[in-house]
Design an enzyme around this catalytic site. Structure first.
Site, PDB file in Angstrom:
ATOM      1  N   PHE A  10       0.827  -1.224   0.000  1.00  0.00           N
ATOM      2  CA  PHE A  10       0.000   0.000   0.000  1.00  0.00           C
ATOM      3  C   PHE A  10       0.856   1.266   0.000  1.00  0.00           C
ATOM      4  CE2 PHE A  10      -3.941  -1.966   2.383  1.00  0.00           C
ATOM      5  CZ  PHE A  10      -3.994  -2.979   1.441  1.00  0.00           C
ATOM      6  N   HIS A  93      13.033  -2.624   0.633  1.00  0.00           N
ATOM      7  CA  HIS A  93      12.319  -2.108  -0.542  1.00  0.00           C
ATOM      8  C   HIS A  93      13.162  -1.016  -1.195  1.00  0.00           C
ATOM      9  CE1 HIS A  93       9.340  -0.069  -3.026  1.00  0.00           C
ATOM     10  NE2 HIS A  93       8.695  -1.224  -3.018  1.00  0.00           N
ATOM     11  N   GLU A 141      12.771  -5.568  -8.466  1.00  0.00           N
ATOM     12  CA  GLU A 141      11.995  -4.416  -8.947  1.00  0.00           C
ATOM     13  C   GLU A 141      12.955  -3.362  -9.497  1.00  0.00           C
ATOM     14  OE1 GLU A 141       8.039  -4.096  -6.439  1.00  0.00           O
ATOM     15  OE2 GLU A 141       9.686  -3.101  -5.426  1.00  0.00           O
ATOM     16  N   ILE A 146       9.252   1.526 -11.275  1.00  0.00           N
ATOM     17  CA  ILE A 146       8.315   1.562 -10.152  1.00  0.00           C
ATOM     18  C   ILE A 146       7.380   2.763 -10.280  1.00  0.00           C
ATOM     19  CG2 ILE A 146       8.127   1.931  -7.652  1.00  0.00           C
ATOM     20  CD1 ILE A 146      10.608   0.200  -7.284  1.00  0.00           C
ATOM     21  N   GLY A 181       5.343  -1.562 -12.092  1.00  0.00           N
ATOM     22  CA  GLY A 181       4.445  -1.337 -13.220  1.00  0.00           C
ATOM     23  C   GLY A 181       3.424  -2.436 -13.461  1.00  0.00           C
ATOM     24  N   ALA A 202       1.883  -2.170  -6.341  1.00  0.00           N
ATOM     25  CA  ALA A 202       1.340  -1.123  -5.479  1.00  0.00           C
ATOM     26  C   ALA A 202       0.324  -0.256  -6.228  1.00  0.00           C
ATOM     27  CB  ALA A 202       2.480  -0.267  -4.928  1.00  0.00           C
ATOM     28  N   SER A 203       0.817   0.692  -7.030  1.00  0.00           N
ATOM     29  CA  SER A 203      -0.054   1.746  -7.558  1.00  0.00           C
ATOM     30  C   SER A 203      -1.208   1.210  -8.394  1.00  0.00           C
ATOM     31  CB  SER A 203       0.765   2.757  -8.368  1.00  0.00           C
ATOM     32  OG  SER A 203       1.523   2.107  -9.366  1.00  0.00           O
TER      33      SER A 203
HETATM   34  O1  G3P Z   1       6.441  -2.600  -3.827  1.00  0.00           O
HETATM   35  C1  G3P Z   1       5.817  -2.530  -5.042  1.00  0.00           C
HETATM   36  C2  G3P Z   1       6.465  -1.594  -5.952  1.00  0.00           C
HETATM   37  O2  G3P Z   1       7.554  -0.902  -5.604  1.00  0.00           O
HETATM   38  C3  G3P Z   1       5.989  -1.496  -7.328  1.00  0.00           C
HETATM   39  O3  G3P Z   1       5.170  -0.370  -7.334  1.00  0.00           O
HETATM   40  O4  G3P Z   1       3.439   1.080  -8.178  1.00  0.00           O
HETATM   41  O5  G3P Z   1       5.069   0.024  -9.749  1.00  0.00           O
HETATM   42  O6  G3P Z   1       3.343  -1.372  -8.651  1.00  0.00           O
HETATM   43  P1  G3P Z   1       4.188  -0.165  -8.555  1.00  0.00           P
END
Ligand code: G3P
Length: 222
Positions: A10, A93, A141, A146, A181, A202-203
């Site tokens: 989140f 992270h 990641e 991200i 992503g 996340a997003s």
């Molecule tokens: O922890 C998940 C992350 O860093 C990826 O973020 O927003 O690209 O899904 P997002």
């Protein structure tokens, strides 16, 4: 392969402040229960206790510090996370990096408490080094992807496959995740096809106008 993991981080978006974290966790729990999908949520640190108490889904902390209980104002010990009811934690992270020796200490402390661990890495090389701690998950990641709209599985599928190979060469028992992503079920399927054991995202969920629809889409091929 075992039921792939979908870990929803989140972060600290405004969308998950206060009770909204619990509401989003309950949405994830409903989708997990109905589908049998292996979904884990990571609410903001200050919401950890409230979400653990009522969400009905495995909850991970977004971070722990390599500390034992005692003096240490403002730090988050694995012991505190455990006592809040969390099942595990993210460590290192990309937005909250720690020195390699601190990551090792965090994993050790968590294992001693029976907490599950997901160690994040920016690169294949980092993932291979951090795999030496034998966490349950290593999540790769690429930082530049991200929060973007292009999934790592499309923009850089090689890093996913290469991380799987590099981590498994160190410890074949580690489950490798990928993130950055990731937005939909096709991205999750691509991750699994590349050898990953799931995704960290996340997003795509947190900032969506309809997180439940996104969650259902994410798990539709697994
Ligand atoms: O922890 C998940 C992350 O860093 C990826 O973020 O927003 O690209 O899904 P997002």
């Amino acid at each position: 392969m075992a039921n792939p993991a979908v870990i929803v981080n989140f972060k600290v978006y405004t969308e998950v402040e206060g009770e909204s974290s619990l509401r989003l966790s309950q949405i994830c729990a409903r989708v997990a229960e109905e589908s049998g999908a292996n979904i884990i949520v990571c609410p903001p640190m200050v919401e950890l206790g409230r979400v653990c108490a009522s969400a009905g889904i495995p909850v991970f902390s977004q971070n722990v510090d390599p500390r034992s209980p005692g003096s240490g104002t403002g730090f988050t010990t694995p012991s505190l996370v455990k006592s809040a009811g969390a099942a595990g934690t993210l460590i290192n992270h990309s937005e909250h990096k720690q020195p390699a020796e601190d990551v090792a200490k965090c994993v050790e402390l968590c294992k001693a408490l029976g907490l599950r661990t997901c160690v994040c890495a920016d690169t294949v090389a980092d993932a291979a080094i951090l795999a030496r701690n034998s966490p349950e998950f290593v999540a790769v990641e690429p930082p530049e992807l991200i929060g973007g709209d292009i999934s790592v599985t499309t923009a850089n599928p090689k890093i996913v496959g290469d991380t799987v190979d590099a981590v498994k060469a160190v410890d074949s028992g580690i489950a490798v995740l990928c993130g950055a992503g990731v937005k939909n079920g096709a991205d999750v399927k691509a991750a699994v096809d590349l050898g990953a054991s799931g995704v960290l995202l996340a997003s795509g969920v947190v900032k969506s106008k309809d997180p439940e629809a996104v969650m259902r889409d994410l798990i539709k091929f697994i």
